[in-house]
Write an enzyme that holds these catalytic residues in place. Structure first.
Site, short mmCIF file in Angstrom:
data_model
loop_
_atom_site.label_atom_id
_atom_site.label_comp_id
_atom_site.label_asym_id
_atom_site.label_seq_id
_atom_site.Cartn_x
_atom_site.Cartn_y
_atom_site.Cartn_z
N ASP A 92 58.28 37.19 41.49
CA ASP A 92 57.45 36.70 42.59
C ASP A 92 57.13 35.23 42.32
OD1 ASP A 92 55.90 36.38 44.79
OD2 ASP A 92 54.40 37.88 44.28
N HIS A 200 48.46 42.18 45.12
CA HIS A 200 48.07 41.17 46.10
C HIS A 200 46.87 41.65 46.90
CE1 HIS A 200 52.45 39.50 45.92
NE2 HIS A 200 51.72 39.14 44.88
N PHE A 201 46.02 40.70 47.27
CA PHE A 201 44.79 41.10 47.97
C PHE A 201 44.19 39.94 48.75
CE2 PHE A 201 43.37 39.64 43.74
CZ PHE A 201 42.45 38.66 44.11
N GLU A 203 40.12 39.08 49.40
CA GLU A 203 38.82 39.57 48.95
C GLU A 203 37.70 38.69 49.48
OE1 GLU A 203 38.76 41.60 44.97
OE2 GLU A 203 37.35 40.00 44.52
N MET A 374 39.66 44.54 41.65
CA MET A 374 38.88 44.64 42.88
C MET A 374 37.49 45.25 42.68
SD MET A 374 41.04 47.64 44.73
CE MET A 374 41.53 49.10 43.80
N SER A 378 35.56 37.66 39.88
CA SER A 378 36.55 36.59 39.77
C SER A 378 35.81 35.31 39.43
CB SER A 378 37.32 36.43 41.09
OG SER A 378 38.03 37.60 41.39
N HIS A 397 45.56 33.46 33.98
CA HIS A 397 45.70 33.56 35.44
C HIS A 397 44.97 34.75 36.04
CE1 HIS A 397 48.32 37.01 35.08
NE2 HIS A 397 48.70 36.96 36.33
N GLY A 400 44.91 40.73 33.74
CA GLY A 400 46.03 41.28 32.98
C GLY A 400 45.94 42.80 32.89
N LYS A 473 43.96 45.34 50.94
CA LYS A 473 45.18 45.43 50.12
C LYS A 473 46.32 45.99 50.95
CE LYS A 473 45.14 46.20 45.76
NZ LYS A 473 45.16 44.86 45.18
#
Length: 474
Positions: A92, A200-201, A203, A374, A378, A397, A400, A473
């Site tokens: 990706d 992927h999301f 939020e 989720m 963050s 990033h 994990g 999502k």
């Protein structure tokens, strides 16, 4: 495998066997004892054997097993005698994150949160094979591959001021579509403006804690501010580019790749025609991803406008790539050298004054975005000079994974995950029950620990912590 502790959060595996450099990892003692960590470190040791690698093979605290290179891995190769590897970028390409802020506070959205999440869900195509409203012929798609986020803004999906808040302005060169296969064009023709599946999301978040009051004020954030985070990449287009060049390098550079410790480390010398072709095609995929996130960001804007009115401000703070290889200059043995820096599941973290930081942020440093799972939190951080000196301008990033997707499906049920999120008052909408279980909060490392480590080491500094209110999502 011999692991030496250099500092509280810094460990080294001295070069042995065919390793050309040491392997260095930033993590805590608890992670070092984890059997899964050992598997990822074997991959990092393999990376250390590749031609032209300089200084060390690096791993961030979110390190886990990946394709060839570990996720959370960083490696820099001399442009003259080094390589470029699709496995060091990932399938990706330019999977990345953007953070947007609004002029709304928690009290403004609390009563209409469910309506907002439902509206985002309706307006953003999500899930495996999701198709968007933007369907382009080959000629139109070629423009996207060259212009990136700039194309999206010109097409009415975004604002001009967004472009100065995206890594590299949302457009990387060289990006020659002639190096992209027909299959990639076909897969990318109708996936622009789609979220995808897996981790992927989109939020909707609230700023819960501020760590640097001055920087938070600079970014326009305070406790209670509503923010939005978007995590997506180059979709099937990028996957196809990676697949194509892994095959081309395997078939066309057999002698060069003969002694690889792992066939997933397939690569080409950077200056070889095949290395240059992949570099250009990879940049095309990166530009596709920048355009994709710009469109997604604007669809989210429109959802806010629909629920809260057209005068609601939804502004981009920053958009970062975390699966990419870039040519950057760093000091090696007292000399400035051009290097191909591979960041796979790692984020650029450049300090104040760096010319690669957009002018509006140059005095403070590059914004760094580290999403968690989720159910937790963050972070917004800021890049540092120390990262430029010690990690080729890189940091973690995300949280994990600690548990694979199939293992997560065996351990939890859809109802359990939903109940857990409801207890935290998090509104969730997902195209797939399976995806929701695969992305269970407990399948990820503790993002607070990961961020604490990079902050303590000094390769990025904490600015604010955001908690999820609503999640969409695939």
């Amino acid at each position: 495998m011999k692991i030496e502790r250099l500092d509280k959060y810094m460990w080294r595996i001295p070069k042995e066997g065919k390793m050309r450099v040491d392997a260095i990892v930033f993590t805590d003692a608890e992670s070092v004892e984890d059997p899964q960590f050992k598997e990822a470190m074997k991959q990092l040791m393999n990376v250390a054997t590749l031609p032209g690698i300089v200084e060390y093979a690096l791993a961030m605290p979110d390190i886990h097993w990946g394709y060839g290179f570990p996720i959370g891995g960083v490696a820099a190769f001399d442009t003259k005698n080094g390589i470029i590897s699709p496995g060091g970028v990932g399938f990706d390409i330019n999977c990345g994150v953007r953070l947007m802020k609004t002029d709304l506070m928690y009290e403004d959205v609390r009563a209409r949160l469910k309506s907002l999440v439902e509206t985002i869900y309706e307006m953003v195509p999500a899930g495996v094979g999701a198709r968007g409203d933007i369907v382009l012929g080959k000629k139109g798609l070629r423009k996207v591959l060259v212009e990136g986020a700039e194309w999206a803004v010109k097409a009415g999906y975004g604002m001009e001021e967004d472009l100065e808040r995206i890594e590299d302005g949302g457009k990387i060169h060289p990006a020659d579509p002639n190096y992209v296969s027909e299959e990639a064009f076909e897969r990318g023709s109708d996936e622009l403006g789609t979220l995808g599946a897996g981790n992927h999301f989109i939020e909707v978040q609230m700023v819960e804690e501020i760590y640097d009051k001055d920087l938070a004020e600079f970014f326009g954030l305070e406790v209670g501010t509503i923010t939005v985070m978007i995590h997506s990449g180059s979709r099937g287009f990028g996957h196809q580019v990676a697949t194509d060049y892994i095959r081309l390098m395997r078939d066309g550079l057999k002698e060069h790749n003969r002694d690889l410790p792992d066939k997933q480390l397939i690569n080409a010398p950077f200056e070889h025609p095949l290395g240059q072709a992949y570099y250009s095609a990879m940049n095309c995929a990166a530009n596709y991803a920048f355009a994709n996130r710009e469109i997604l960001g604007h669809l989210v804007r429109k959802a806010f406008w629909k629920v809260f009115g057209k005068d609601t401000r939804v502004e981009l703070i920053y958009d970062v790539a975390h699966n990419i290889a870039k040519v950057e200059e760093y000091e090696i043995d007292g000399k400035r050298k051009k290097l191909v820096v591979h960041r796979k599941g790692a984020t650029r973290s450049l300090g104040p004054g760096n010319e690669k930081v957009p002018e509006i942020y140059r005095d403070v440093g590059q914004p760094v975005i580290i999403p968690g799972d989720m159910g937790t939190a963050s972070y917004l951080l800021i890049g540092t000079k120390k990262a430029e000196e010690e990690t080729f301008g890189s940091t973690a990033h995300g949280a994990g994974r600690v548990l694979g997707r199939s293992a997560a499906l065996k351990r939890w049920s859809y109802r359990e995950i939903l109940d857990e999120l409801e207890k935290k008052n998090i509104v969730v909408m997902s195209k797939s029950k399976k995806t929701l279980v695969e992305e269970a909060p407990e399948a990820y490392k503790d993002v607070d620990r990961v961020v604490h480590i990079v902050h303590e080491i000094g390769i990025s500094r904490k600015v604010a912590r955001m908690v999820p209110l609503g999640v969409v999502k695939g």
